[in-house]
Design a protein around this motif. Structure first.
Motif, PDB file in Angstrom:
ATOM      1  N   LYS A   3       4.392 -41.327  60.564  1.00  0.00           N
ATOM      2  CA  LYS A   3       4.576 -41.196  62.008  1.00  0.00           C
ATOM      3  C   LYS A   3       3.514 -40.256  62.561  1.00  0.00           C
ATOM      4  O   LYS A   3       3.230 -39.216  61.979  1.00  0.00           O
ATOM      5  N   THR A   4       2.944 -40.631  63.688  1.00  0.00           N
ATOM      6  CA  THR A   4       1.882 -39.826  64.270  1.00  0.00           C
ATOM      7  C   THR A   4       2.334 -39.069  65.521  1.00  0.00           C
ATOM      8  O   THR A   4       1.595 -38.235  66.019  1.00  0.00           O
ATOM      9  N   ILE A   5       3.507 -39.369  66.005  1.00  0.00           N
ATOM     10  CA  ILE A   5       4.005 -38.711  67.207  1.00  0.00           C
ATOM     11  C   ILE A   5       5.208 -37.845  66.862  1.00  0.00           C
ATOM     12  O   ILE A   5       6.134 -38.295  66.192  1.00  0.00           O
ATOM     13  N   LYS A   6       5.186 -36.599  67.295  1.00  0.00           N
ATOM     14  CA  LYS A   6       6.321 -35.698  67.090  1.00  0.00           C
ATOM     15  C   LYS A   6       7.345 -35.985  68.179  1.00  0.00           C
ATOM     16  O   LYS A   6       7.050 -35.853  69.367  1.00  0.00           O
ATOM     17  N   GLU A   7       8.527 -36.405  67.764  1.00  0.00           N
ATOM     18  CA  GLU A   7       9.582 -36.723  68.730  1.00  0.00           C
ATOM     19  C   GLU A   7      10.151 -35.439  69.321  1.00  0.00           C
ATOM     20  O   GLU A   7      10.359 -34.454  68.615  1.00  0.00           O
ATOM     21  N   ASP A   8      10.392 -35.452  70.615  1.00  0.00           N
ATOM     22  CA  ASP A   8      10.933 -34.264  71.267  1.00  0.00           C
ATOM     23  C   ASP A   8      12.300 -34.525  71.921  1.00  0.00           C
ATOM     24  O   ASP A   8      12.800 -33.705  72.665  1.00  0.00           O
ATOM     25  N   TRP A   9      12.901 -35.668  71.605  1.00  0.00           N
ATOM     26  CA  TRP A   9      14.233 -35.990  72.109  1.00  0.00           C
ATOM     27  C   TRP A   9      15.117 -36.463  70.965  1.00  0.00           C
ATOM     28  O   TRP A   9      14.662 -37.173  70.068  1.00  0.00           O
ATOM     29  N   LYS A  10      16.374 -36.068  71.030  1.00  0.00           N
ATOM     30  CA  LYS A  10      17.402 -36.542  70.098  1.00  0.00           C
ATOM     31  C   LYS A  10      18.526 -37.104  70.961  1.00  0.00           C
ATOM     32  O   LYS A  10      18.825 -36.574  72.035  1.00  0.00           O
ATOM     33  N   PHE A  11      19.156 -38.162  70.477  1.00  0.00           N
ATOM     34  CA  PHE A  11      20.224 -38.815  71.224  1.00  0.00           C
ATOM     35  C   PHE A  11      21.470 -38.926  70.356  1.00  0.00           C
ATOM     36  O   PHE A  11      21.384 -39.327  69.188  1.00  0.00           O
ATOM     37  N   GLU A  12      22.599 -38.540  70.930  1.00  0.00           N
ATOM     38  CA  GLU A  12      23.883 -38.658  70.252  1.00  0.00           C
ATOM     39  C   GLU A  12      24.730 -39.656  71.025  1.00  0.00           C
ATOM     40  O   GLU A  12      24.848 -39.563  72.252  1.00  0.00           O
ATOM     41  N   ILE A  13      25.302 -40.609  70.309  1.00  0.00           N
ATOM     42  CA  ILE A  13      26.097 -41.673  70.919  1.00  0.00           C
ATOM     43  C   ILE A  13      27.479 -41.623  70.279  1.00  0.00           C
ATOM     44  O   ILE A  13      27.597 -41.570  69.045  1.00  0.00           O
TER      45      ILE A  13
END
Length: 93
Positions: A3-13
């Protein structure tokens, strides 16, 4: 895979109302993800979830879509039998 992009969001469902679901979801079931599809989530409802996640990533406010808070919204599955609560969490750098 790299992966080349650092994710800055997390989602809880979370399932907050169950019904006659072919996936077998029950009230209290939870899922979490960042950008990927949550494991075991309904493929038919994934397009709805993806759109809501993108709204948060672009700085949107779920209250404008009927959500209870800027980062929380309830939505139904594509068949209208399951109700989910989505919570978007912005991760600090």
């Amino acid at each position: 895979m790299k992966k080349t992009i650092k994710e800055d969001w997390k989602f809880e469902i979370k399932v907050i109302r169950d019904g006659g679901c072919r996936m077998g979801f029950e009230e209290g079931d939870t899922f979490s993800c960042m950008y990927e599809c949550p494991s075991g989530f309904c493929p038919k409802t994934m397009s709805v979830l993806h759109s809501l996640c993108e709204a948060a990533r672009s700085g949107g406010d779920y209250r404008l879509l009927g959500g209870s808070a800027k980062d929380t919204i309830d939505f139904t599955c594509a068949d209208g039998v399951i109700k989910f609560r989505l919570h978007a969490i912005h991760l600090d750098d």
